[in-house]
Design a protein around this motif. Structure first.
Motif, PDB file in Angstrom:
ATOM      1  N   SER A 131     -18.295  33.442   9.836  1.00 56.26           N
ATOM      2  CA  SER A 131     -17.171  34.185  10.380  1.00 56.26           C
ATOM      3  C   SER A 131     -16.016  33.696   9.583  1.00 56.26           C
ATOM      4  N   GLY A 132     -15.036  34.293   9.647  1.00 60.04           N
ATOM      5  CA  GLY A 132     -13.700  33.787   9.313  1.00 60.04           C
ATOM      6  C   GLY A 132     -12.954  33.370  10.377  1.00 60.04           C
ATOM      7  N   THR A 133     -13.121  33.911  11.618  1.00 68.17           N
ATOM      8  CA  THR A 133     -12.591  33.278  12.995  1.00 68.17           C
ATOM      9  C   THR A 133     -11.262  33.840  13.077  1.00 68.17           C
ATOM     10  N   ALA A 134     -10.376  34.101  12.052  1.00 67.52           N
ATOM     11  CA  ALA A 134      -9.060  34.501  12.137  1.00 67.52           C
ATOM     12  C   ALA A 134      -8.737  35.133  10.918  1.00 67.52           C
ATOM     13  N   SER A 135      -7.224  35.781  11.170  1.00 68.82           N
ATOM     14  CA  SER A 135      -6.626  35.951   9.730  1.00 68.82           C
ATOM     15  C   SER A 135      -6.637  34.781   8.622  1.00 68.82           C
ATOM     16  N   LEU A 338      -3.692  43.357   6.118  1.00 64.64           N
ATOM     17  CA  LEU A 338      -4.106  41.930   5.692  1.00 64.64           C
ATOM     18  C   LEU A 338      -3.512  40.858   6.661  1.00 64.64           C
ATOM     19  N   ILE A 339      -2.153  41.057   7.017  1.00 66.47           N
ATOM     20  CA  ILE A 339      -1.739  39.952   8.110  1.00 66.47           C
ATOM     21  C   ILE A 339      -2.409  39.969   9.462  1.00 66.47           C
ATOM     22  N   HIS A 340      -2.866  41.015   9.940  1.00 65.87           N
ATOM     23  CA  HIS A 340      -3.559  41.119  11.046  1.00 65.87           C
ATOM     24  C   HIS A 340      -4.957  41.467  11.067  1.00 65.87           C
ATOM     25  N   SER A 341      -5.740  41.229  10.168  1.00 63.68           N
ATOM     26  CA  SER A 341      -7.031  41.139  10.037  1.00 63.68           C
ATOM     27  C   SER A 341      -7.887  39.840   9.920  1.00 63.68           C
ATOM     28  N   THR A 342      -8.947  39.715  10.555  1.00 63.78           N
ATOM     29  CA  THR A 342      -9.811  38.551  10.464  1.00 63.78           C
ATOM     30  C   THR A 342     -10.298  38.416   8.853  1.00 63.78           C
ATOM     31  N   ALA A 343     -10.184  37.292   8.532  1.00 64.42           N
ATOM     32  CA  ALA A 343     -10.335  37.278   7.065  1.00 64.42           C
ATOM     33  C   ALA A 343     -11.939  37.219   6.890  1.00 64.42           C
TER      34      ALA A 343
END
Length: 477
Positions: A131-135, A338-343
C-alpha cells in the motif's frame, strides 16, 4: 407517477426526518426477551433517484446501448510448458461453464497469464509494502519509486516519469495540471474519453480535427495562428512581448486508436506540430509494450508527453506519464488527481523495475502478435467481413447497435458446440452513435487456429446478419 409519489410517502415525511428515530427499537441489538421475534420490516423504498436511474438504464437497453459485465469464471491462466501444443488454447476462458476464446482484452503480450511474470509480481509484493498509505506529497516519495520512475523515463527516452493508479487518472492529472483558461487545444475527434472529459473544466479553447487527418490538423493550426497573431498585434509584426509569451498550441493524439484500430502517421504528426510550434501529448496506452523497438511505442521524437498504462500489454496495473524536465514538479503542485490520490505502493515500483528487465526480451511475442493481426484481418476480408487496417486491434464496422450486439452474442454461442469467441460490441458513447464496431483484441496467447476459429465464427454470423438484412427492405444500417 408512482415514483414521484414516493417523495410524499408518510414514512419519508414524518415529523422529524433530520435524524434517527429514537422511538424505534434498536434492530441491531440482540433480543434477550425470549419472545417470538416479529416479522422483519419491509425493505426501504429505493426512492426517486433509484427509480430514475433504473429508467435511464431501461432506455439505454431499449436503444441497444445497454451494458452488463459478462460473468467470466476467470481470466486466461498460465499453461504448463510441457503441455503446450496439446492443451486447450492459453487464451481460453469460461463464461458460466461455456468455453470462449478471449478476444476482448488488452493483454497484448500475454503477461497477465505468464506464470514466471506472476511469480515475479508475487515476490515483489512479498518483499515490499502493498500500500502507498497516502499521497506521495503527504507520506513521502520512496527511494525505490524514485529509482523506478527514473529508470522508466530513461528506457522510453524522456526526462521524467510519474506513476499513477490508472490511465484515466493519468490523463486527468496531466490535462488539469498543464492546461488553463484560454489555452488552445487541438484534438483528434476520436481521442479517448479520459482526455475528452478532462478538457472542459480547464477552460481551454478546443479545436477538433478529422480523425487521423494531419492535413486537417495543419489547416486548423495555421488558421488559429493567423487569427491569434491578428488578435495580439494586428498585422504589423510579432507580439510586443516577444516570442517568449506567444501562445503555444497543444495537440492531443493517440498512437493507436483502440476503438478504430487506426495507426496515425506519426512522422506527419511530428512534421505538422513542429511547423506550428505545438506542444504534443500522445496517448500510447495501446502501443507501449506491443509496438516499437523494445515496446517503446510509436511517438518517441514526436511527443513532448506520452501517456502509458501498465494494465494492458505490460501485465500489471497502474499508469505512467513520460514528461519533459520540470513537468513532474509542476503536476505535483497543480494536478489535483495526483495531489489528492493515494500513491501506488512500493511493491508496484519493484514490479516496474523487474518489468524493464523483461520488456526488451519480448520481441518474439511482438512478432507473433503482429502476424496474428495480419492473419485475422486477411482471413476476415477473404470472407467478406470489412476489417479495418491496424495492428493487434482489429475493428469491424457494423453501424447499427442492435446488430453489433447480436453479432457479439452469436460469437459467444456457436451452434457446433465448439469454443465461442468473446468480442467487444463497442457502441455509443464509446464510439459515435450509429457507428457500432465489433472490436477484436489479439494477444500473444492466441494460436493460429484460434484466429482461424474466430474468422470462421464471425464469417458465419456476418452472413446470417446479411441474409437477415436482405429480408428486411429499407434497413440501411
Amino acid at each position: 407517477m408512482a415514483d414521484q409519489n414516493r417523495l410524499t410517502d408518510p414514512q419519508l415525511s414524518g415529523p422529524d426526518s433530520s435524524g434517527p428515530d429514537m422511538s424505534a427499537p434498536d434492530m441491531s441489538a440482540p433480543d434477550m426477551s425470549g419472545a417470538t421475534p416479529a416479522a422483519a420490516p419491509p425493505p426501504a423504498s429505493p426512492g426517486l433517484l433509484a427509480a430514475r436511474l433504473a429508467l435511464r438504464v431501461e432506455e439505454l437497453h431499449a436503444a441497444g446501448l445497454g451494458r452488463n459485465a459478462l460473468p467470466l469464471d476467470g481470466l486466461p491462466a498460465p499453461t504448463p510448458r510441457s503441455a503446450a501444443g496439446q492443451s486447450p488454447s492459453p487464451a481460453l476462458v469460461r463464461m458460466e461453464g461455456r468455453p470462449l476464446l478471449h478476444f476482448a482484452g488488452n493483454d497484448y503480450l500475454g503477461l497477465a497469464a505468464d506464470g514466471e511474470w506472476r511469480a515475479t509480481v508475487a515476490a515483489c509484493f512479498a518483499r515490499h509494502a502493498p500500500s502507498g498509505t497516502a499521497s506521495r506529497l503527504a507520506a513521502g516519495h520512496t527511494a525505490l519509486t524514485a529509482e523506478a520512475e527514473a529508470a522508466w523515463a530513461d528506457y522510453f527516452g524522456y526526462a521524467e516519469c510519474l506513476f499513477l493508479p490508472s490511465g484515466y487518472q493519468a490523463n486527468l492529472a496531466l490535462l488539469w495540471g498543464l492546461l488553463g483558461h484560454g489555452d488552445a487545444v487541438f484534438l483528434d475527434r476520436r481521442v479517448h474519453a479520459s482526455m475528452a472529459h478532462a478538457l472542459p473544466p480547464t477552460g481551454a479553447r478546443l479545436h477538433t480535427h478529422r480523425h487521423a487527418d494531419m492535413d486537417d490538423l495543419s489547416r486548423r493550426l495555421a488558421a488559429w495562428r493567423h487569427n491569434s497573431d491578428n488578435d495580439s498585434c494586428g498585422n504589423d509584426g510579432p507580439p510586443a512581448c516577444g516570442t517568449a509569451c506567444a501562445p503555444q498550441p497543444v495537440v492531443l493524439a493517440e498512437s493507436l486508436y483502440s476503438m478504430d484500430g487506426t495507426l496515425p502517421d506519426m512522422a506527419r504528426l511530428g512534421a505538422v506540430t513542429r511547423e506550428h510550434g505545438a506542444f504534443v501529448i500522445v496517448d500510447e496506452a495501446h502501443a507501449f509494450g506491443a509496438l516499437g523497438a523494445g515496446g517503446r511505442g510509436r511517438a518517441h521524437g514526436v511527443a513532448d508527453v506520452a501517456v502509458g498504462t501498465l494494465g494492458k500489454a505490460l501485465g500489471l496495473f497502474g499508469a505512467f506519464l513520460l514528461l519533459p524536465r520540470g513537468t513532474r514538479n509542476a503536476l505535483e503542485n497543480l494536478a489535483s488527481p495526483l495531489i489528492h490520490s493515494t500513491a501506488l505502493p512500493e511493491a508496484h515500483a519493484a514490479c516496474c523495475l523487474a518489468l524493464l528487465d523483461l520488456l526488451p526480451r519480448l520481441d518474439d511475442r511482438r512478432h507473433h502478435l503482429a502476424a496474428l493481426g495480419a492473419a485475422l484481418r486477411t482471413g476476415l476480408r477473404a470472407e467478406g467481413v470489412p476489417a479495418r487496417e491496424g495492428a493487434h486491434v482489429v475493428c469491424v464496422d457494423v453501424g447499427d447497435e442492435d446488430r453489433c450486439t447480436r453479432l457479439a452474442a452469436r460469437l459467444r454461442t456457436p451452434a457446433d458446440g465448439g469454443p465461442g469467441v468473446l468480442a467487444l460490441a463497442a457502441r455509443h458513447p464509446t464510439v459515435p452513435r450509429g457507428a457500432a464496431t465489433l472490436r477484436l483484441g489479439l494477444t500473444a496467447l492466441h494460436r493460429v487456429d484460434d484466429v482461424a476459429r474466430c474468422v470462421d465464427l464471425l464469417a458465419r454470423a456476418w452472413k446470417e446478419e446479411e441474409e437477415k438484412r436482405g429480408d428486411t427492405p429499407g434497413d440501411q444500417s
